[in-house]
Design a protein around this motif. Structure first.
Motif, PDB file in Angstrom:
ATOM      1  N   GLU A   1       0.853  -1.185   0.000  1.00  0.00           N
ATOM      2  CA  GLU A   1       0.000   0.000   0.000  1.00  0.00           C
ATOM      3  C   GLU A   1       0.892   1.239   0.000  1.00  0.00           C
ATOM      4  OE1 GLU A   1      -4.063   1.548   2.249  1.00  0.00           O
ATOM      5  OE2 GLU A   1      -2.942  -0.173   2.970  1.00  0.00           O
ATOM      6  N   SER A   2       0.766   2.048  -1.046  1.00  0.00           N
ATOM      7  CA  SER A   2       1.578   3.248  -1.199  1.00  0.00           C
ATOM      8  C   SER A   2       0.696   4.485  -1.104  1.00  0.00           C
ATOM      9  CB  SER A   2       2.301   3.243  -2.556  1.00  0.00           C
ATOM     10  OG  SER A   2       3.109   2.094  -2.694  1.00  0.00           O
ATOM     11  N   PHE A   3       1.268   5.574  -0.542  1.00  0.00           N
ATOM     12  CA  PHE A   3       0.544   6.822  -0.382  1.00  0.00           C
ATOM     13  C   PHE A   3       0.882   7.764  -1.537  1.00  0.00           C
ATOM     14  CE2 PHE A   3      -0.039   5.059   3.715  1.00  0.00           C
ATOM     15  CZ  PHE A   3      -1.123   5.699   4.293  1.00  0.00           C
ATOM     16  N   VAL A   4      -0.177   8.416  -2.092  1.00  0.00           N
ATOM     17  CA  VAL A   4      -0.017   9.343  -3.207  1.00  0.00           C
ATOM     18  C   VAL A   4      -0.779  10.627  -2.889  1.00  0.00           C
ATOM     19  CG1 VAL A   4      -0.177   9.609  -5.708  1.00  0.00           C
ATOM     20  CG2 VAL A   4      -0.089   7.330  -4.710  1.00  0.00           C
ATOM     21  N   PRO A   5      -0.180  11.816  -3.137  1.00  0.00           N
ATOM     22  CA  PRO A   5      -0.934  13.071  -2.953  1.00  0.00           C
ATOM     23  C   PRO A   5      -2.120  13.114  -3.898  1.00  0.00           C
ATOM     24  CG  PRO A   5       1.416  13.497  -3.143  1.00  0.00           C
ATOM     25  CD  PRO A   5       1.221  12.053  -3.518  1.00  0.00           C
ATOM     26  N   ILE A   6      -3.255  13.547  -3.384  1.00  0.00           N
ATOM     27  CA  ILE A   6      -4.473  13.565  -4.191  1.00  0.00           C
ATOM     28  C   ILE A   6      -4.854  14.983  -4.597  1.00  0.00           C
ATOM     29  CG2 ILE A   6      -6.194  13.841  -2.344  1.00  0.00           C
ATOM     30  CD1 ILE A   6      -7.813  11.623  -3.670  1.00  0.00           C
ATOM     31  N   ARG A   7      -4.067  15.978  -4.143  1.00  0.00           N
ATOM     32  CA  ARG A   7      -4.430  17.372  -4.396  1.00  0.00           C
ATOM     33  C   ARG A   7      -4.424  17.698  -5.883  1.00  0.00           C
ATOM     34  NH1 ARG A   7      -0.438  21.374  -1.856  1.00  0.00           N
ATOM     35  NH2 ARG A   7      -1.220  20.408   0.059  1.00  0.00           N
ATOM     36  N   ASP A   8      -3.506  17.098  -6.661  1.00  0.00           N
ATOM     37  CA  ASP A   8      -3.428  17.373  -8.097  1.00  0.00           C
ATOM     38  C   ASP A   8      -3.978  16.222  -8.928  1.00  0.00           C
ATOM     39  OD1 ASP A   8      -2.204  19.854  -7.693  1.00  0.00           O
ATOM     40  OD2 ASP A   8      -0.228  18.913  -7.500  1.00  0.00           O
ATOM     41  N   ALA A   9      -4.688  15.290  -8.295  1.00  0.00           N
ATOM     42  CA  ALA A   9      -5.251  14.155  -9.024  1.00  0.00           C
ATOM     43  C   ALA A   9      -6.549  14.571  -9.712  1.00  0.00           C
ATOM     44  CB  ALA A   9      -5.505  12.991  -8.078  1.00  0.00           C
ATOM     45  N   ALA A  10      -6.949  13.770 -10.691  1.00  0.00           N
ATOM     46  CA  ALA A  10      -8.178  14.052 -11.444  1.00  0.00           C
ATOM     47  C   ALA A  10      -8.958  12.757 -11.619  1.00  0.00           C
ATOM     48  CB  ALA A  10      -7.849  14.655 -12.805  1.00  0.00           C
ATOM     49  N   LEU A  11     -10.272  12.859 -11.522  1.00  0.00           N
ATOM     50  CA  LEU A  11     -11.143  11.706 -11.729  1.00  0.00           C
ATOM     51  C   LEU A  11     -11.519  11.662 -13.204  1.00  0.00           C
ATOM     52  CD1 LEU A  11     -12.482   9.414 -10.161  1.00  0.00           C
ATOM     53  CD2 LEU A  11     -14.497  10.853  -9.899  1.00  0.00           C
ATOM     54  N   VAL A  12     -10.987  10.657 -13.926  1.00  0.00           N
ATOM     55  CA  VAL A  12     -11.195  10.537 -15.361  1.00  0.00           C
ATOM     56  C   VAL A  12     -12.054   9.311 -15.617  1.00  0.00           C
ATOM     57  CG1 VAL A  12     -10.103  10.315 -17.612  1.00  0.00           C
ATOM     58  CG2 VAL A  12      -8.966  11.600 -15.792  1.00  0.00           C
ATOM     59  N   GLN A  13     -13.294   9.541 -15.983  1.00  0.00           N
ATOM     60  CA  GLN A  13     -14.249   8.456 -16.250  1.00  0.00           C
ATOM     61  C   GLN A  13     -14.308   7.494 -15.068  1.00  0.00           C
ATOM     62  OE1 GLN A  13     -13.099   6.814 -20.044  1.00  0.00           O
ATOM     63  NE2 GLN A  13     -13.852   8.581 -21.189  1.00  0.00           N
ATOM     64  N   ASP A  14     -13.764   6.295 -15.224  1.00  0.00           N
ATOM     65  CA  ASP A  14     -13.889   5.282 -14.177  1.00  0.00           C
ATOM     66  C   ASP A  14     -12.590   5.037 -13.429  1.00  0.00           C
ATOM     67  OD1 ASP A  14     -12.546   4.220 -16.291  1.00  0.00           O
ATOM     68  OD2 ASP A  14     -13.527   2.256 -16.213  1.00  0.00           O
ATOM     69  N   HIS A  15     -11.645   5.979 -13.480  1.00  0.00           N
ATOM     70  CA  HIS A  15     -10.400   5.776 -12.761  1.00  0.00           C
ATOM     71  C   HIS A  15      -9.844   7.108 -12.284  1.00  0.00           C
ATOM     72  CE1 HIS A  15      -8.919   6.670 -16.855  1.00  0.00           C
ATOM     73  NE2 HIS A  15      -7.874   7.209 -16.223  1.00  0.00           N
ATOM     74  N   LEU A  16      -8.874   7.012 -11.366  1.00  0.00           N
ATOM     75  CA  LEU A  16      -8.210   8.188 -10.811  1.00  0.00           C
ATOM     76  C   LEU A  16      -6.847   8.324 -11.470  1.00  0.00           C
ATOM     77  CD1 LEU A  16      -8.355  10.407  -8.559  1.00  0.00           C
ATOM     78  CD2 LEU A  16      -7.089   8.814  -7.104  1.00  0.00           C
ATOM     79  N   GLU A  17      -6.533   9.535 -11.909  1.00  0.00           N
ATOM     80  CA  GLU A  17      -5.263   9.786 -12.585  1.00  0.00           C
ATOM     81  C   GLU A  17      -4.426  10.736 -11.739  1.00  0.00           C
ATOM     82  OE1 GLU A  17      -4.096  12.015 -16.646  1.00  0.00           O
ATOM     83  OE2 GLU A  17      -5.287  10.191 -16.926  1.00  0.00           O
ATOM     84  N   VAL A  18      -3.180  10.321 -11.433  1.00  0.00           N
ATOM     85  CA  VAL A  18      -2.289  11.134 -10.598  1.00  0.00           C
ATOM     86  C   VAL A  18      -1.085  11.561 -11.431  1.00  0.00           C
ATOM     87  CG1 VAL A  18      -2.998  10.022  -8.447  1.00  0.00           C
ATOM     88  CG2 VAL A  18      -1.120   9.053  -9.762  1.00  0.00           C
TER      89      VAL A  18
END
Length: 326
Positions: free
Chosen positions: A52-69
């Motif tokens: 399990e790895s931690f990723v910042p979500i502040r600049d992430a985007a929800l693209v259709q059915d997945h999360l893009e970081v």
């Protein structure tokens, strides 16, 4: 930026990097104690989701059915391992390590948290109190696993209810009051219960190429030996005496003369020729054989023990203390 309303669409969904490579699946979202905004997402990686790895979500985007970081797959997998305490919180030290790894300036995080605070004082009106949050501003907390089922559709989401950090002692009233209010909003009841978790071993199989087989046809020359009968003619001289039966033929020619008679001789010889004929058809098939293999792994389990203290008096009337463990 991902909003609180979009969390239900993030959890258990695939996470991709900017190049379209799948990193893993989103498992938990951690909120900032002060701003109340999603700050981190934990991503299950590895063949069986064992990491399990931690990723910042502040600049992430929800693209259709997945999360893009905006981070590469290898960078996310190489993120430092951090410990989450029993209350579901990242410590200030652990979060510092993550911010440094992803190249995020800690001072900018503090400034953003202070701007979002909207002037709330240490009287307990904020989520963690101004002074209490000064020691751990932006320390993404996790208040409960199932406490926000109404908002997240029953998914496993962790929401903000920070402890206020190490420097939160200066704002005890505001920090503790804010913590209590946040915990009550998230459906928690203080320290009445602990959640015990354990790891489970999930074993699967993967198909890989173990070898190749092919049919190859080539030509060889063999010596073949066979015996066949052959015939030939030879000359044999036959002498017959003169008899009444052949006297006329014998006296038909001149009395004395020279003559010649020729006979053609014949003989057989072997003649060899080849003919191509089909004799068999050859093909390859595959057969699956099943065998058992023993797989071993290590799983971690949490244990919870209760410690009790009882006070007793001895014969002299003096008090004593006795500890026990259950």
């Amino acid at each position: 930026m991902i909003t609180r309303e979009e969390i239900a669409n993030v959890l258990d969904q695939p996470v991709y990097d900017g190049d379209g490579n799948k990193i893993g699946d989103a498992k938990h979202v951690f909120f900032d104690d002060m701003t109340g905004r999603p700050e981190w997402v934990s991503v299950k990686t590895g063949m069986f989701g064992s990491t399990e790895s931690f990723v910042p979500i502040r600049d992430a985007a929800l693209v259709q059915d997945h999360l893009e970081v905006p981070y590469g797959k290898d960078q996310v997998k190489g993120a430092p391992s951090v410990d989450v305490d029993a209350g579901g919180h990242l410590s200030e030290t652990e979060e510092h390590r993550l911010y440094d790894y992803y190249g995020i300036n800690w001072d900018s995080v503090l400034s953003e948290a202070e701007r979002t605070d909207d002037g709330r004082s240490a009287a307990g009106t904020g989520t963690a109190g101004t002074a209490g949050a000064a020691g751990a501003a932006g320390a993404a907390g996790a208040a409960g696993v199932a406490g926000r089922t109404g908002e997240a559709g029953g998914k496993d989401m962790r929401a903000a209810a920070g402890t206020g950090g190490t420097a939160g002692t200066a704002g005890t009233a505001g920090g503790m009051t804010g913590r209590k209010d946040a915990m009550e909003r998230e459906g928690m009841r203080g320290d009445e219960a602990m959640t015990r978790s354990e790891e489970q071993l999930h074993i699967g199989v993967e198909r890989h190429e173990s070898g190749r087989a092919r049919l190859r046809k080539y030509v060889v020359t063999e010596e073949v030996q066979q015996t066949v009968p052959v015939t030939h003619e030879e000359v044999r001289v036959v002498r017959e005496p003169i008899t009444d039966a052949n006297r006329d033929e014998a006296l038909a020619g001149p009395e004395i003369s020279e003559a010649e008679h020729e006979v053609t001789l014949h003989a057989e010889r072997p003649v060899v020729e080849t003919e191509t004929v089909p004799v068999e058809r050859v093909r390859m098939t595959t057969e699956e054989l099943t065998e058992n293999e023993t797989v071993r792994g290590q799983v971690r389990k949490e244990r919870i023990e209760a410690e009790t203290e009882s006070f007793t008096e001895d014969e002299t009337g003096r008090g004593g203390k006795r500890r026990g463990r259950e």
